[in-house]
Design a protein around this motif. Structure first.
Motif, short mmCIF file in Angstrom:
data_model
loop_
_atom_site.label_atom_id
_atom_site.label_comp_id
_atom_site.label_asym_id
_atom_site.label_seq_id
_atom_site.Cartn_x
_atom_site.Cartn_y
_atom_site.Cartn_z
N THR A 2 106.79 -20.78 -34.72
CA THR A 2 107.49 -21.38 -34.02
C THR A 2 107.78 -22.93 -33.57
O THR A 2 108.05 -23.73 -33.68
CB THR A 2 107.06 -21.15 -32.49
N LYS A 3 106.63 -23.81 -33.89
CA LYS A 3 105.83 -25.19 -33.60
C LYS A 3 107.42 -25.31 -35.45
O LYS A 3 107.77 -26.63 -34.73
CB LYS A 3 104.79 -25.15 -33.98
N ILE A 4 106.79 -24.74 -36.05
CA ILE A 4 107.15 -25.42 -37.46
C ILE A 4 109.35 -25.24 -37.20
O ILE A 4 109.01 -26.62 -37.34
CB ILE A 4 107.18 -24.42 -38.37
N ALA A 5 109.64 -24.21 -36.70
CA ALA A 5 110.97 -24.31 -36.29
C ALA A 5 111.21 -25.17 -35.01
O ALA A 5 112.04 -25.73 -35.35
CB ALA A 5 110.72 -23.14 -36.10
N ALA A 6 110.65 -25.95 -34.06
CA ALA A 6 110.90 -26.50 -32.96
C ALA A 6 110.84 -28.34 -33.56
O ALA A 6 111.41 -28.92 -33.41
CB ALA A 6 109.86 -26.35 -31.99
N GLU A 63 109.43 -20.35 -23.55
CA GLU A 63 108.47 -21.28 -23.35
C GLU A 63 108.25 -20.99 -24.68
O GLU A 63 107.16 -21.67 -25.50
CB GLU A 63 107.05 -20.51 -22.04
N ARG A 64 107.91 -19.55 -25.36
CA ARG A 64 107.55 -18.83 -26.83
C ARG A 64 108.33 -20.13 -28.09
O ARG A 64 107.30 -20.65 -29.26
CB ARG A 64 107.75 -18.07 -27.43
N LEU A 65 109.66 -20.34 -27.76
CA LEU A 65 109.38 -21.25 -28.07
C LEU A 65 110.05 -22.67 -28.38
O LEU A 65 110.82 -24.06 -29.01
CB LEU A 65 111.36 -21.15 -28.30
N HIS A 66 109.28 -23.08 -27.32
CA HIS A 66 108.61 -24.46 -27.43
C HIS A 66 109.88 -25.36 -26.65
O HIS A 66 110.20 -27.15 -26.65
CB HIS A 66 107.90 -25.53 -28.52
N LEU A 117 111.63 -14.05 -35.33
CA LEU A 117 111.85 -15.52 -34.97
C LEU A 117 113.34 -15.45 -34.54
O LEU A 117 114.17 -16.17 -34.15
CB LEU A 117 111.17 -16.57 -35.93
N TYR A 118 113.69 -15.20 -35.76
CA TYR A 118 114.84 -15.27 -35.95
C TYR A 118 116.24 -14.82 -34.03
O TYR A 118 116.95 -15.34 -34.15
CB TYR A 118 116.17 -14.27 -36.99
N GLU A 119 115.77 -12.95 -34.06
CA GLU A 119 116.12 -12.65 -32.75
C GLU A 119 116.02 -13.43 -31.86
O GLU A 119 116.44 -13.25 -31.19
CB GLU A 119 115.70 -11.20 -33.25
N ASP A 120 114.87 -14.15 -31.92
CA ASP A 120 114.69 -15.12 -30.16
C ASP A 120 114.99 -16.04 -30.90
O ASP A 120 116.22 -15.94 -29.14
CB ASP A 120 113.06 -15.66 -30.60
N LEU A 121 115.31 -16.91 -31.90
CA LEU A 121 116.31 -18.21 -31.90
C LEU A 121 117.80 -16.83 -31.31
O LEU A 121 118.81 -18.06 -30.50
CB LEU A 121 116.86 -18.18 -32.83
N ARG A 122 118.31 -16.33 -31.83
CA ARG A 122 119.78 -15.67 -31.49
C ARG A 122 119.98 -15.44 -29.98
O ARG A 122 120.50 -15.71 -29.61
CB ARG A 122 120.02 -14.59 -32.59
N ILE A 123 118.99 -14.77 -29.59
CA ILE A 123 118.58 -14.86 -27.43
C ILE A 123 118.71 -15.37 -27.23
O ILE A 123 119.57 -16.37 -25.90
CB ILE A 123 118.22 -13.82 -27.47
N TYR A 124 118.35 -16.92 -26.88
CA TYR A 124 118.19 -18.09 -26.75
C TYR A 124 119.05 -18.59 -26.71
O TYR A 124 119.31 -19.03 -25.61
CB TYR A 124 116.55 -18.95 -27.25
N THR A 125 119.62 -19.04 -27.99
CA THR A 125 121.23 -19.69 -27.89
C THR A 125 122.34 -19.16 -27.28
O THR A 125 123.24 -19.19 -26.71
CB THR A 125 121.68 -19.14 -29.50
N ILE A 126 122.49 -17.35 -27.41
CA ILE A 126 123.06 -16.77 -26.66
C ILE A 126 123.48 -17.17 -25.20
O ILE A 126 123.84 -17.23 -24.52
CB ILE A 126 123.45 -15.80 -27.15
N ALA A 185 99.39 -16.91 -35.75
CA ALA A 185 101.08 -17.04 -37.08
C ALA A 185 101.88 -17.05 -36.06
O ALA A 185 102.74 -18.11 -36.93
CB ALA A 185 100.33 -15.51 -37.63
N TYR A 186 102.76 -16.45 -35.27
CA TYR A 186 103.75 -16.72 -34.50
C TYR A 186 104.22 -18.10 -34.31
O TYR A 186 104.87 -18.89 -34.29
CB TYR A 186 104.35 -15.74 -33.85
N ASN A 187 103.49 -17.77 -33.00
CA ASN A 187 103.10 -19.34 -32.59
C ASN A 187 103.36 -20.59 -33.59
O ASN A 187 104.15 -21.97 -33.36
CB ASN A 187 101.45 -19.99 -31.65
#
Length: 688
Positions: A399-403, A575-578, A536-545, A394-396
């Motif tokens: 993340t596809k939609i978010a990407a 990789e998780r965030l494509h 997902l928000y936390e993943d994106l936050r850490i990725y952006t930082i 479900a998370y994958n």
């Protein structure tokens, strides 16, 4: 090829404690059972009174008879690493998941052999030929389904497991497929993948193992012959046969088979799902949509059907319907594979064979007693890295939609289709009692042309949720369905959503969208999906930082320093965030500090995408050597990649590139061994 080294987990004082612990755990086993346990009793050659127990685990040994297991024990009696002790006895334990028995062979050296089985209560029983047949099949399935994918995650889970290839020639294949045919319709007793709620004839560990074997080795003809025979006894086997036909490029035959089989069983969800997946692979989203909808109607309580429907909506860029469908997925608690639970050992010896020594793998690795890499707390607490089963899939999808559309647009669509907290507060003040309800699944399945208001196949009672907060949370059971209290009467939804009004994520959503203007037409977001948004928000936050800090470091010409473990986590995150290029960059940084199988597996994916044969083989040689270093001579995924390379490039070219690599010959021989397996199975390209 030389067998991997023998790890030794040592019990100095409490001999047979590991065997007793295994006996006690039998009543708690729910899946295929743990890897086989091999327990040896040693004593010094100069002192016959002092005895020590040593054990390790193993998969892939032929368990078709007591003699074959005893033969394995006999191979352990001579150890080049321990010349001061001799083995006086051994026990081989192999779990039979069909009958829930632990088959055991006791060997006295020199001397006797005794075979028997232990039931869940710890009582002895007689080991019959029928039980050995079941045990043999379970052993092969464990070897395939418990194998490592090359990333090292499985290897690191249990210390000291030797992994062998259970099927090394066509004779052994015949034995395996014959056993599978004889026991096929008992397969549902073995449980199933964590995404399947109820094991059935075509969804269980036996069918998963068969499909994985056929996929790995490319023995499509053998698989087709097996499923053709089984299909004459049960037409439901058609879905398995169709999947093998598609894999073997017999697509016309597969389509004809699916069409004919659905005349006999029009609501077979496995066949419908196979059709949807095939249409999706051909870019026919609208055709896939109809198949996926019927599949959900046929099996509304299975996660896989809903996930496929959500995947189809994603491919059609119908993001709101994708979110609504995802919200309707029944989620199951993840059931991990059975693993041994052993008492703490006195000592552990993990020897290295000279054949697997490769300096670049061993250099930079933390030595015993040294502190582990520092990992920043923000990276350590990324929950998405721990997801498995239905939550991972479900998370994958999320993340596809978010990407595809970005976080801001995702939030906008989320607020369009789900009740936001502020809206709920305002509405609750004005509406003292629940109104008519409408379930997300109804929207996901609604035929745009018709006024049919049927629900998701569970009937109106199971498929609908109360509009009140209490109704959506307190009445939801663990499978994502909603239980109904006697006092509450559930009514059918009043209004449908036409698919014509759904816009793609590239269009601006009209705030006056007719389907979402009123509170009563929105859905309540399931708690688990709400949690996925936060993760997902936390993943994106850490990725952006991370990316911001990297860019600043480059501007200032300063080295951006992270530990190897941190780079590995960042690679997984990207990789998780494509964001594949960024993932490869992180993996390269990790490998520049020390070898990591996970990082090397990430590079291997990049080489696959670029069709870089030399790069792929370079990564494969190192991954195979690392696996062998940790006692695993067999990884289905690595064997599959070698086979595909040989199909595309030819065995001669592959062997030549491997041999031309500037690495020790014993390490290259490990990869040559995989090539020899392909030749043994007469894979395409292995002749020339």
């Amino acid at each position: 090829m030389v067998a991997p080294a023998v790890p030794e987990i040592i019990e100095d004082d409490d001999i047979f404690a590991a065997v007793d612990a295994r006996t006690e755990s039998l009543q708690n086993l729910r899946e295929l059972g743990p890897p086989d346990l091999v327990y040896l009793v040693k004593q010094p050659k100069t002192n016959s009174t002092r005895q020590t127990g040593v054990y390790h685990h193993v998969t892939g040994i032929d368990a078709s008879s007591s003699a074959s297991l005893a033969a394995y024990v006999n191979t352990l009696t001579f150890s080049p690493l321990d010349k001061t002790h001799k083995v006086v006895s051994g026990i081989y334990c192999c779990y039979n998941a069909f009958s829930h028995l632990d088959m055991r062979v006791e060997v006295k050296i020199p001397g006797s052999l005794e075979s028997y089985c232990i039931d869940e209560r710890g009582d002895k029983r007689v080991a019959t030929d029928a039980l050995w047949l079941e045990t043999f099949l379970c052993g092969v399935l464990r070897a395939y389904l418990y194998a490592d994918d090359g990333s090292g995650d499985v290897v690191k889970k249990i210390v000291g497991v030797r992994r062998f290839n259970p099927v090394t020639n066509t004779e052994m294949e015949h034995k395996f497929l014959d056993a599978a045919e004889r026991l096929f319709f008992m397969g549902r007793q073995l449980s199933s993948d964590p995404e399947t709620q109820v094991p059935n004839t075509v969804s269980n560990h036996l069918t998963s193992g068969l499909l994985k074997y056929i996929h790995t080795t490319g023995r499509y003809t053998s698989g087709i012959n097996l499923f053709e025979k089984l299909r004459t006894r049960d037409v439901e086997v058609s879905s398995l046969l169709a999947r093998v036909l598609i894999s073997s490029d017999e697509e016309v035959q597969a389509v004809r088979l699916m069409h004919d089989a659905l005349q006999d069983v029009p609501m077979d969800y496995a066949l419908l799902d196979c059709q949807a997946a095939f249409c999706l692979s051909k870019g026919e989203g609208e055709m896939a949509l109809e198949c996926a909808k019927r599949s959900v109607t046929a099996a509304p309580s299975e996660f896989s059907t809903w996930a496929r429907l959500a995947e189809v909506y994603v491919s059609l860029e119908q993001w709101d319907l994708a979110l609504l469908t995802l919200n309707s997925c029944p989620m199951f608690t993840y059931q991990d594979k059975d693993a041994p639970r052993m008492p703490p050992p006195s000592r552990v010896m993990l020897p290295i064979l000279a054949e697997s020594v490769l300096d670049e793998i061993d250099e930079g690795q933390p030595k015993q007693g040294e502190p582990h890499d520092f990992v920043h707390p923000s990276l350590r607490k990324l929950h998405a890295a721990t997801y498995q089963g239905t939550f991972l899939k479900a998370y994958n999808l999320l993340t596809k939609i978010a990407a595809a559309i970005g976080w801001d647009q995702l939030l906008k669509i989320r607020s369009d289709v789900f009740v936001m907290e502020e809206e709920y507060r305002v509405e609750r003040q004005h509406i003292p009692k629940p109104g008519h309800s409408q379930n997300a699944s109804t929207v996901g399945l609604r035929d745009s042309e018709s006024g049919d208001q049927t629900v998701n196949g569970n009937g109106a009672e199971n498929g609908e949720e109360s509009e009140s907060k209490e109704g959506s949370t307190d009445q939801t059971n663990g499978n994502g369905e909603v239980s109904q209290t006697e006092e509450t009467s559930i009514e059918r939804p009043e209004q449908t959503m036409a698919s014509e009004v759904v816009k793609s994520g590239n269009d601006d959503h009209d705030p006056s969208h007719s389907s979402y203007t009123q509170f009563k037409n929105k859905r309540l977001c399931e708690r688990w999906l709400d949690n996925l948004f936060m993760v997902l928000y936390e993943d994106l936050r850490i990725y952006t930082i991370w990316r911001t800090e990297m860019a600043q470091s480059r501007q200032q010409a300063i080295d951006y320093k992270k530990t190897a473990s941190e780079w590995e986590i960042l690679g997984e995150l990207a990789e998780r965030l494509h964001h594949f290029e960024e993932a490869v960059e992180a993996y390269r940084h990790c490998l520049s500090i020390r070898f990591s199988p996970k990082a090397m597996r990430g590079l291997l994916k990049m080489y696959e995408q670029k069709n870089d044969t030399r790069g792929m083989l370079s990564a494969l040689i190192r991954l195979i050597a690392w696996q062998y270093r940790w006692y695993s001579e067999f990884s289905p995924e690595l064997l599959f990649l070698i086979r595909k390379l040989i199909e595309e490039e030819g065995a001669v070219k592959v062997r030549s590139i491997v041999q031309a690599t500037n690495l020790p010959q014993p390490v290259l021989d490990l990869t040559h061994h995989y090539c020899q397996l392909c030749a043994m199975f007469r894979s395409s390209g292995s002749d020339g």
